[in-house]
Design a protein around this motif. Structure first.
Motif, short mmCIF file in Angstrom:
data_model
loop_
_atom_site.label_atom_id
_atom_site.label_comp_id
_atom_site.label_asym_id
_atom_site.label_seq_id
_atom_site.Cartn_x
_atom_site.Cartn_y
_atom_site.Cartn_z
N GLY A 56 39.59 15.49 88.08
CA GLY A 56 39.32 14.24 87.38
C GLY A 56 40.23 13.09 87.72
O GLY A 56 40.04 11.97 87.21
N GLY A 57 41.22 13.30 88.59
CA GLY A 57 42.08 12.18 88.93
C GLY A 57 43.37 12.62 89.59
O GLY A 57 43.60 13.80 89.86
N SER A 58 44.24 11.65 89.82
CA SER A 58 45.50 11.90 90.51
C SER A 58 46.67 11.87 89.53
O SER A 58 46.73 11.00 88.65
N GLY A 59 47.61 12.80 89.72
CA GLY A 59 48.81 12.80 88.91
C GLY A 59 49.64 11.54 89.09
O GLY A 59 50.38 11.13 88.19
N LEU A 60 49.52 10.90 90.25
CA LEU A 60 50.25 9.65 90.48
C LEU A 60 49.79 8.57 89.51
O LEU A 60 50.60 7.77 89.03
N ASP A 61 48.49 8.56 89.19
CA ASP A 61 47.99 7.59 88.21
C ASP A 61 48.49 7.90 86.81
O ASP A 61 48.69 6.99 85.99
N LEU A 62 48.72 9.19 86.51
CA LEU A 62 49.30 9.54 85.22
C LEU A 62 50.72 9.01 85.11
O LEU A 62 51.15 8.56 84.04
N ILE A 63 51.46 9.07 86.22
CA ILE A 63 52.83 8.55 86.21
C ILE A 63 52.80 7.04 85.99
O ILE A 63 53.61 6.48 85.23
N ARG A 64 51.86 6.36 86.63
CA ARG A 64 51.74 4.90 86.43
C ARG A 64 51.43 4.60 84.96
O ARG A 64 51.99 3.66 84.37
N LEU A 65 50.53 5.39 84.37
CA LEU A 65 50.19 5.20 82.96
C LEU A 65 51.41 5.43 82.08
O LEU A 65 51.67 4.67 81.13
N LEU A 66 52.18 6.46 82.40
CA LEU A 66 53.37 6.76 81.62
C LEU A 66 54.37 5.60 81.68
O LEU A 66 54.95 5.21 80.66
N LYS A 67 54.57 5.04 82.85
CA LYS A 67 55.54 3.97 83.01
C LYS A 67 55.10 2.70 82.30
O LYS A 67 55.93 1.88 81.92
N GLU A 68 53.81 2.53 82.08
CA GLU A 68 53.32 1.37 81.33
C GLU A 68 53.73 1.43 79.87
O GLU A 68 53.79 0.40 79.19
#
Length: 226
Positions: A56-68
């Motif tokens: 369903g997606g990339s863990g890198l995008d989860l990191i970006r979401l977390l940093k937001e």
């Protein structure tokens, strides 16, 4: 200390959870991108272990979401791909470390503890607050250099209070930190929280500690030297 593991390989997920729980961590899991996104949006963690390739997606995008969220949580990337590009991107967007599968669980544990030391213990292994001393590796608490025996929940509660000293913590935040995914078990009644706080306060005071736990009426609790 509360962790989130976002990993779709269920055997690895189970092994990591079992090992880190034995090390005294509270750990929640997500097996795909949407579940990881939900948990990052709703809850706070001390450290996250995130696989890059997820359903369903990339863990890198989860990191970006977390940093937001402007959180101080640590991040460790785990990946079967030993890709320099992925590693550089991950570190550039805010990850603290990168482990290539397969890895030893003891190494993952050491890296998690290293990140938490840097972020919460200023690089050391001991957290001091006046006459209270907490040893992170041994999970021991001392008052005026005399050890105080706490339950796991009492230890987690004290560490949560001290790392958030002077902040007013509402009962929901305390329940979510202590029980995580099982918060629903206590959501209807916060008597459990009151009991843990009462027991923690008594043990500290009996050991000669000042009473730093104050009630913020109608809201929650505050750990402060008043």
């Amino acid at each position: 200390m509360k962790l989130l593991l976002v990993e779709d390989e269920l055997d690895l997920q189970e092994s990591v959870v079992e090992y880190l729980q034995s090390e005294g961590f509270s750990i929640e899991t997500a097996s795909n991108y949407p579940d990881g996104e939900d948990k990052i949006s709703m809850y706070n963690y001390d450290c996250l272990i995130i696989d890059i390739s997820l359903p369903g997606g990339s863990g890198l995008d989860l990191i970006r979401l977390l940093k937001e969220k402007d959180t101080e949580a640590g991040v460790i990337i785990i990946s079967a791909k030993d890709s320099l590009d992925d590693k550089l991107i991950g570190l550039d967007i805010g990850a603290d470390d990168y482990l290539t599968k397969p890895f030893h669980l003891s190494e993952l544990n050491a890296r998690i503890k290293s990140i938490i030391r840097r972020r919460s213990f200023k690089g050391g292994n001991v957290l001091d607050f006046n006459e209270i001393k907490i040893s992170f590796d041994s999970r021991k608490v001392f008052v005026n250099d005399k050890e105080v025996t706490l339950t796991r929940k009492e230890y987690d509660l004290l560490l949560f209070f001290i790392t958030n000293k002077s902040k007013v913590l509402d009962k929901e935040a305390i329940a979510e930190h202590l029980w995580g995914d099982n918060m629903s078990l206590v959501a209807d009644s916060f008597d459990f929280i009151y009991t843990h706080i009462k027991n923690l306060r008594k043990k500290l005071i009996d050991a000669g500690c000042k009473d730093y736990i104050h009630t913020a009426y109608g809201v929650g609790y505050q750990f402060e030297d008043k």
